[in-house]
Design a protein around this motif. Sequence first.
Motif, short mmCIF file in Angstrom:
data_model
loop_
_atom_site.label_atom_id
_atom_site.label_comp_id
_atom_site.label_asym_id
_atom_site.label_seq_id
_atom_site.Cartn_x
_atom_site.Cartn_y
_atom_site.Cartn_z
N ARG A 5 15.27 45.57 -12.80
CA ARG A 5 15.41 44.26 -12.18
C ARG A 5 15.54 44.40 -10.67
NH1 ARG A 5 20.43 40.24 -12.68
NH2 ARG A 5 21.52 42.18 -13.03
N ILE A 6 14.91 43.50 -9.95
CA ILE A 6 15.09 43.38 -8.50
C ILE A 6 16.22 42.37 -8.29
CG2 ILE A 6 14.02 42.69 -6.32
CD1 ILE A 6 12.65 45.12 -7.61
N ILE A 7 17.21 42.73 -7.48
CA ILE A 7 18.34 41.85 -7.22
C ILE A 7 18.14 41.18 -5.87
CG2 ILE A 7 20.86 41.70 -7.01
CD1 ILE A 7 19.85 42.76 -9.77
N ARG A 8 18.19 39.84 -5.86
CA ARG A 8 18.09 39.07 -4.62
C ARG A 8 19.06 37.91 -4.69
NH1 ARG A 8 11.79 38.99 -5.07
NH2 ARG A 8 11.29 40.96 -4.07
N THR A 9 19.77 37.67 -3.59
CA THR A 9 20.65 36.52 -3.51
C THR A 9 20.60 35.94 -2.10
OG1 THR A 9 22.94 35.72 -3.71
CG2 THR A 9 22.66 38.01 -3.04
N SER A 10 20.71 34.64 -2.01
CA SER A 10 20.76 33.98 -0.70
C SER A 10 22.15 34.07 -0.09
CB SER A 10 20.34 32.52 -0.83
OG SER A 10 21.25 31.83 -1.69
N LYS A 11 23.12 34.61 -0.83
CA LYS A 11 24.48 34.75 -0.34
C LYS A 11 24.68 36.02 0.47
CE LYS A 11 26.25 31.86 -3.95
NZ LYS A 11 26.88 31.77 -5.24
N ALA A 12 23.63 36.80 0.60
CA ALA A 12 23.60 37.98 1.47
C ALA A 12 22.32 37.85 2.29
CB ALA A 12 23.60 39.26 0.65
N PRO A 13 22.27 38.51 3.45
CA PRO A 13 21.09 38.39 4.30
C PRO A 13 19.81 38.87 3.60
CG PRO A 13 22.86 39.48 5.48
CD PRO A 13 23.30 39.37 4.06
N ALA A 14 18.73 38.18 3.88
CA ALA A 14 17.43 38.59 3.37
C ALA A 14 17.05 39.92 4.03
CB ALA A 14 16.38 37.53 3.69
N PRO A 15 16.31 40.76 3.35
CA PRO A 15 15.87 42.01 3.96
C PRO A 15 15.10 41.76 5.25
CG PRO A 15 15.46 42.05 1.61
CD PRO A 15 15.87 40.64 1.96
N VAL A 16 15.26 42.67 6.20
CA VAL A 16 14.56 42.55 7.48
C VAL A 16 13.35 43.49 7.53
CG1 VAL A 16 16.57 41.76 8.76
CG2 VAL A 16 16.12 44.20 8.60
N PRO A 18 10.38 45.81 4.54
CA PRO A 18 9.80 45.90 3.20
C PRO A 18 10.73 46.63 2.22
CG PRO A 18 8.79 47.51 4.64
CD PRO A 18 9.73 46.71 5.49
N TYR A 19 11.82 45.97 1.84
CA TYR A 19 12.76 46.52 0.86
C TYR A 19 13.48 45.36 0.19
CZ TYR A 19 16.28 45.75 4.52
OH TYR A 19 17.08 45.18 5.48
N ASN A 20 14.23 45.64 -0.87
CA ASN A 20 15.00 44.64 -1.59
C ASN A 20 16.48 44.86 -1.36
OD1 ASN A 20 13.05 43.03 -3.23
ND2 ASN A 20 12.42 45.09 -3.82
N GLN A 21 17.27 43.82 -1.62
CA GLN A 21 18.72 43.94 -1.47
C GLN A 21 19.28 44.98 -2.43
OE1 GLN A 21 19.56 39.80 -2.16
NE2 GLN A 21 20.05 39.46 -0.01
N ALA A 22 18.76 45.01 -3.65
CA ALA A 22 19.22 45.99 -4.63
C ALA A 22 18.19 46.13 -5.74
CB ALA A 22 20.57 45.59 -5.22
N ILE A 23 18.26 47.27 -6.41
CA ILE A 23 17.40 47.56 -7.55
C ILE A 23 18.29 48.04 -8.70
CG2 ILE A 23 15.58 49.07 -8.46
CD1 ILE A 23 14.46 47.28 -6.32
N ALA A 24 18.16 47.40 -9.84
CA ALA A 24 18.81 47.88 -11.05
C ALA A 24 17.80 48.76 -11.77
CB ALA A 24 19.24 46.72 -11.94
N ALA A 25 18.22 49.96 -12.13
CA ALA A 25 17.29 50.92 -12.72
C ALA A 25 17.88 51.59 -13.95
CB ALA A 25 16.90 51.97 -11.68
N THR A 26 17.02 51.88 -14.90
CA THR A 26 17.36 52.61 -16.11
C THR A 26 18.56 52.01 -16.85
OG1 THR A 26 16.58 54.54 -14.93
CG2 THR A 26 17.54 54.95 -17.05
N GLY A 27 18.72 50.71 -16.75
CA GLY A 27 19.74 50.02 -17.50
C GLY A 27 21.17 50.21 -17.04
N GLN A 28 21.41 51.16 -16.14
CA GLN A 28 22.79 51.43 -15.74
C GLN A 28 23.02 51.54 -14.25
OE1 GLN A 28 24.64 54.71 -17.70
NE2 GLN A 28 23.51 54.37 -19.58
N MET A 29 22.02 51.91 -13.51
CA MET A 29 22.20 52.19 -12.08
C MET A 29 21.80 51.01 -11.23
SD MET A 29 23.21 55.38 -12.14
CE MET A 29 23.01 55.88 -10.45
N LEU A 30 22.61 50.74 -10.20
CA LEU A 30 22.31 49.70 -9.22
C LEU A 30 22.35 50.34 -7.85
CD1 LEU A 30 21.88 46.65 -8.66
CD2 LEU A 30 24.36 46.49 -8.40
#
Length: 129
Positions: A5-16, A18-30
């Motif tokens: 899952r790609i994690i995005r929220t308007s409650k934190a600044p948008a990326p400045v 070509p990257y995302n605020q966070a990435i959830a990977a392999t079911g356990q890692m953020l």
Amino acid sequence: MTIDRIIRTSKAPAPVGPYNQAIAATGQMLFLAGQIALDPQTGEIVAEDIIRQTEQVMNNIEAILKEADAHWTNVVKTSIFLKDLADFAKVNQVYARYFSEASAPARSCVEVSRLPKDVLIEIECIAIL
């Protein structure tokens, strides 16, 4: 490792960039991208004060953690980048509000010559979901 899952929220600044605020990977890692002292409402850097900037960075991280259904207790590693290592004690004062000594994550802290938008601090982290 797979990206869940790609994690995005308007409650934190948008990326400045070509990257995302966070990435959830392999079911356990953020994996959270480095956060700087941008106010997500105004898009502006908060006052040039290390305490206030650290508070904003932590607020931004908290917003992303919440969007990923995580909390500070899920964080297992942080990396702190400081413009001036002389600010280390002040940063620790703010940081300690979010992590108890008994369960604080592993951490590294380094001084760097320059950070995005000339902020004083940037923090990235890894959490377990």
